[in-house]
Design an enzyme around this catalytic site. Structure first.
Site, PDB file in Angstrom:
ATOM      1  N   LYS A  42       0.892  -1.288   0.152  1.00  0.00           N
ATOM      2  CA  LYS A  42       0.177  -0.004  -0.081  1.00  0.00           C
ATOM      3  C   LYS A  42       0.899   1.312  -0.022  1.00  0.00           C
ATOM      4  O   LYS A  42       0.336   2.375  -0.342  1.00  0.00           O
ATOM      5  CB  LYS A  42      -0.878   0.187   1.334  1.00  0.00           C
ATOM      6  CG  LYS A  42      -1.833  -1.100   1.418  1.00  0.00           C
ATOM      7  CD  LYS A  42      -2.466  -0.838   2.878  1.00  0.00           C
ATOM      8  CE  LYS A  42      -3.081  -2.218   3.185  1.00  0.00           C
ATOM      9  NZ  LYS A  42      -3.512  -2.305   4.542  1.00  0.00           N
ATOM     10  N   GLY A  43       2.043   1.165   0.375  1.00  0.00           N
ATOM     11  CA  GLY A  43       3.016   2.393   0.845  1.00  0.00           C
ATOM     12  C   GLY A  43       2.922   3.306  -0.449  1.00  0.00           C
ATOM     13  O   GLY A  43       3.085   4.554   0.020  1.00  0.00           O
ATOM     14  N   GLU A  98       7.936   2.872  -5.666  1.00  0.00           N
ATOM     15  CA  GLU A  98       7.672   2.486  -4.235  1.00  0.00           C
ATOM     16  C   GLU A  98       7.881   3.876  -3.308  1.00  0.00           C
ATOM     17  O   GLU A  98       8.488   4.837  -3.749  1.00  0.00           O
ATOM     18  CB  GLU A  98       9.235   1.496  -3.936  1.00  0.00           C
ATOM     19  CG  GLU A  98       8.544   0.202  -4.105  1.00  0.00           C
ATOM     20  CD  GLU A  98       7.922  -0.394  -2.890  1.00  0.00           C
ATOM     21  OE1 GLU A  98       7.419   0.326  -2.186  1.00  0.00           O
ATOM     22  OE2 GLU A  98       8.136  -1.536  -2.563  1.00  0.00           O
ATOM     23  N   ASP A  99       7.232   3.517  -2.239  1.00  0.00           N
ATOM     24  CA  ASP A  99       7.378   4.505  -1.266  1.00  0.00           C
ATOM     25  C   ASP A  99       9.042   4.792  -0.456  1.00  0.00           C
ATOM     26  O   ASP A  99       9.677   5.512  -0.317  1.00  0.00           O
ATOM     27  CB  ASP A  99       6.444   4.407   0.083  1.00  0.00           C
ATOM     28  CG  ASP A  99       6.489   3.262   0.589  1.00  0.00           C
ATOM     29  OD1 ASP A  99       6.784   2.183   0.069  1.00  0.00           O
ATOM     30  OD2 ASP A  99       6.083   3.223   1.908  1.00  0.00           O
ATOM     31  N   ASP A 102      14.298  -0.231   1.593  1.00  0.00           N
ATOM     32  CA  ASP A 102      14.838  -0.422   2.901  1.00  0.00           C
ATOM     33  C   ASP A 102      15.830  -1.496   2.861  1.00  0.00           C
ATOM     34  O   ASP A 102      17.078  -1.471   2.453  1.00  0.00           O
ATOM     35  CB  ASP A 102      13.553  -0.553   4.023  1.00  0.00           C
ATOM     36  CG  ASP A 102      13.794  -0.887   5.248  1.00  0.00           C
ATOM     37  OD1 ASP A 102      14.950  -0.141   5.532  1.00  0.00           O
ATOM     38  OD2 ASP A 102      13.213  -1.298   6.239  1.00  0.00           O
ATOM     39  N   LYS A 130      16.860   4.256   1.999  1.00  0.00           N
ATOM     40  CA  LYS A 130      17.527   3.789   3.608  1.00  0.00           C
ATOM     41  C   LYS A 130      18.954   3.047   3.271  1.00  0.00           C
ATOM     42  O   LYS A 130      18.639   1.792   3.625  1.00  0.00           O
ATOM     43  CB  LYS A 130      16.477   3.108   4.515  1.00  0.00           C
ATOM     44  CG  LYS A 130      16.115   4.106   5.495  1.00  0.00           C
ATOM     45  CD  LYS A 130      15.443   3.423   6.667  1.00  0.00           C
ATOM     46  CE  LYS A 130      14.555   3.936   7.357  1.00  0.00           C
ATOM     47  NZ  LYS A 130      13.763   3.167   8.268  1.00  0.00           N
ATOM     48  N   PHE A 151      12.853   5.726  12.236  1.00  0.00           N
ATOM     49  CA  PHE A 151      11.363   5.058  11.997  1.00  0.00           C
ATOM     50  C   PHE A 151      10.579   6.301  11.056  1.00  0.00           C
ATOM     51  O   PHE A 151       9.911   7.214  11.801  1.00  0.00           O
ATOM     52  CB  PHE A 151      10.707   4.678  13.193  1.00  0.00           C
ATOM     53  CG  PHE A 151       9.753   3.726  12.975  1.00  0.00           C
ATOM     54  CD1 PHE A 151       8.635   3.903  12.222  1.00  0.00           C
ATOM     55  CD2 PHE A 151       9.911   2.492  13.806  1.00  0.00           C
ATOM     56  CE1 PHE A 151       7.934   3.049  11.797  1.00  0.00           C
ATOM     57  CE2 PHE A 151       8.813   1.552  13.597  1.00  0.00           C
ATOM     58  CZ  PHE A 151       7.671   1.892  12.719  1.00  0.00           C
ATOM     59  N   VAL A 152      10.545   6.484  10.023  1.00  0.00           N
ATOM     60  CA  VAL A 152       9.668   7.372   9.189  1.00  0.00           C
ATOM     61  C   VAL A 152       8.320   6.576   8.876  1.00  0.00           C
ATOM     62  O   VAL A 152       8.188   5.599   8.682  1.00  0.00           O
ATOM     63  CB  VAL A 152      10.653   7.768   7.992  1.00  0.00           C
ATOM     64  CG1 VAL A 152      11.757   8.506   8.211  1.00  0.00           C
ATOM     65  CG2 VAL A 152      10.805   6.451   7.199  1.00  0.00           C
ATOM     66  N   ARG A 164      -0.482   6.847   7.497  1.00  0.00           N
ATOM     67  CA  ARG A 164      -0.461   6.957   5.965  1.00  0.00           C
ATOM     68  C   ARG A 164      -0.839   8.350   5.254  1.00  0.00           C
ATOM     69  O   ARG A 164      -0.476   8.696   4.493  1.00  0.00           O
ATOM     70  CB  ARG A 164      -0.929   5.753   5.407  1.00  0.00           C
ATOM     71  CG  ARG A 164      -0.563   4.580   5.806  1.00  0.00           C
ATOM     72  CD  ARG A 164      -1.146   3.486   4.940  1.00  0.00           C
ATOM     73  NE  ARG A 164      -0.877   1.996   5.179  1.00  0.00           N
ATOM     74  CZ  ARG A 164       0.228   1.266   4.790  1.00  0.00           C
ATOM     75  NH1 ARG A 164       1.288   1.681   4.234  1.00  0.00           N
ATOM     76  NH2 ARG A 164       0.360   0.121   5.305  1.00  0.00           N
TER      77      ARG A 164
HETATM   78  C1  PRP Z   1       7.409  -1.375   2.765  1.00  0.00           C
HETATM   79  C2  PRP Z   1       7.487  -0.561   1.446  1.00  0.00           C
HETATM   80  C3  PRP Z   1       8.197  -1.434   0.482  1.00  0.00           C
HETATM   81  C4  PRP Z   1       9.023  -2.544   1.313  1.00  0.00           C
HETATM   82  C5  PRP Z   1      10.443  -1.870   1.510  1.00  0.00           C
HETATM   83  O1  PRP Z   1       6.058  -2.119   2.521  1.00  0.00           O
HETATM   84  O2  PRP Z   1       6.400  -0.043   0.802  1.00  0.00           O
HETATM   85  O3  PRP Z   1       7.278  -2.269  -0.325  1.00  0.00           O
HETATM   86  O4  PRP Z   1       8.443  -2.062   2.841  1.00  0.00           O
HETATM   87  O5  PRP Z   1      11.288  -2.732   2.298  1.00  0.00           O
HETATM   88  P1  PRP Z   1      12.408  -3.776   1.992  1.00  0.00           P
HETATM   89  O6  PRP Z   1      13.424  -2.876   1.143  1.00  0.00           O
HETATM   90  O7  PRP Z   1      13.074  -4.128   3.302  1.00  0.00           O
HETATM   91  O8  PRP Z   1      11.940  -5.011   1.086  1.00  0.00           O
HETATM   92  P2  PRP Z   1       5.302  -2.761   3.684  1.00  0.00           P
HETATM   93  O9  PRP Z   1       5.856  -4.292   3.976  1.00  0.00           O
HETATM   94  O10 PRP Z   1       5.479  -1.958   5.084  1.00  0.00           O
HETATM   95  O11 PRP Z   1       3.814  -2.544   3.441  1.00  0.00           O
HETATM   96  P3  PRP Z   1       3.042  -1.547   2.841  1.00  0.00           P
HETATM   97  O12 PRP Z   1       3.679  -0.940   1.603  1.00  0.00           O
HETATM   98  O13 PRP Z   1       1.676  -2.197   2.802  1.00  0.00           O
HETATM   99  O14 PRP Z   1       3.202  -0.379   4.113  1.00  0.00           O
END
Ligand code: PRP
Length: 178
Positions: A42-43, A98-99, A102, A130, A151-152, A164
């Protein structure tokens, strides 16, 4: 909700300015290629909605829902596809939106997954990066902001599904998640 923030990392204005630049850059790079933007829910939803309105060339939009297993423990990078694309991507120029990038596990998996379908190209546009957290190698072509390992939340990013809807990106007070 602002009381839950330790600080504001990126204001609404900073976000919008940078996203406008990203939109211009992508529009230049993909001129004549009719790219397909693939949002990872969803991000991505807030960033993608703003980015798309800064893209000035013909393009398509689609979404995927994925879930990464046990981010802190799993090193195999297993990612579950909960909702796949609703169209064929053979020969298309794909831009994954992507948001946040990580550990890189989600995007390294998704990039390979999509390349298997023989698109013309696959690139990544992420609002936040990040790099300190990286465990899987991923090269994002478009990065909005490189951020510290804090923690953003906000602007699509959640903590326990909250925050969100914030129009800015803030750093959460540790007492909220500890
Ligand atoms: C977050 C973000 C990416 C992923 C990145 O999604 O939107 O999809 O984590 O992390 P990574 O580089 O460690 O794989 P999340 O799983 O939190 O779900 P969301 O988008 O529904 O918040």
């Amino acid at each position: 909700m602002i009381n839950d923030m330790e600080s504001i990392l990126l204001t609404e204005e900073e976000l919008q300015q940078r996203i406008a630049q990203m939109g211009r850059e992508i529009s230049r790079d993909y001129e004549g290629k009719e790219p397909l933007f693939i949002g990872v829910l969803k991000g991505c939803f807030v960033f993608m909605a703003d980015l798309m309105r800064q893209v000035t060339i013909p393009c398509g939009v689609d979404f995927m829902v994925v879930s990464s297993y046990g981010k802190s423990t799993n090193t195999t990078g297993a990612v579950e596809i909960i909702k796949d694309l609703s169209q064929d991507v053979y020969g298309r120029h794909l831009v994954i939106v992507e948001d946040i990038l990580d550990t890189g596990i989600t995007l390294s998996y998704l990039t390979k997954y999509l390349k298997n379908r023989s698109p013309a190209s696959v690139s990544i546009a992420t609002l936040l990066d990040k790099p300190e957290r990286r465990r899987a190698e991923v090269a994002a072509k478009y990065v909005g902001f490189t951020v510290p390992d804090a923690f953003v939340v906000g602007y699509g990013l959640d903590y326990a599904e909250k925050y969100r809807n914030l129009p800015y990106i803030g750093i959460l007070k540790p007492e909220i998640y500890e």
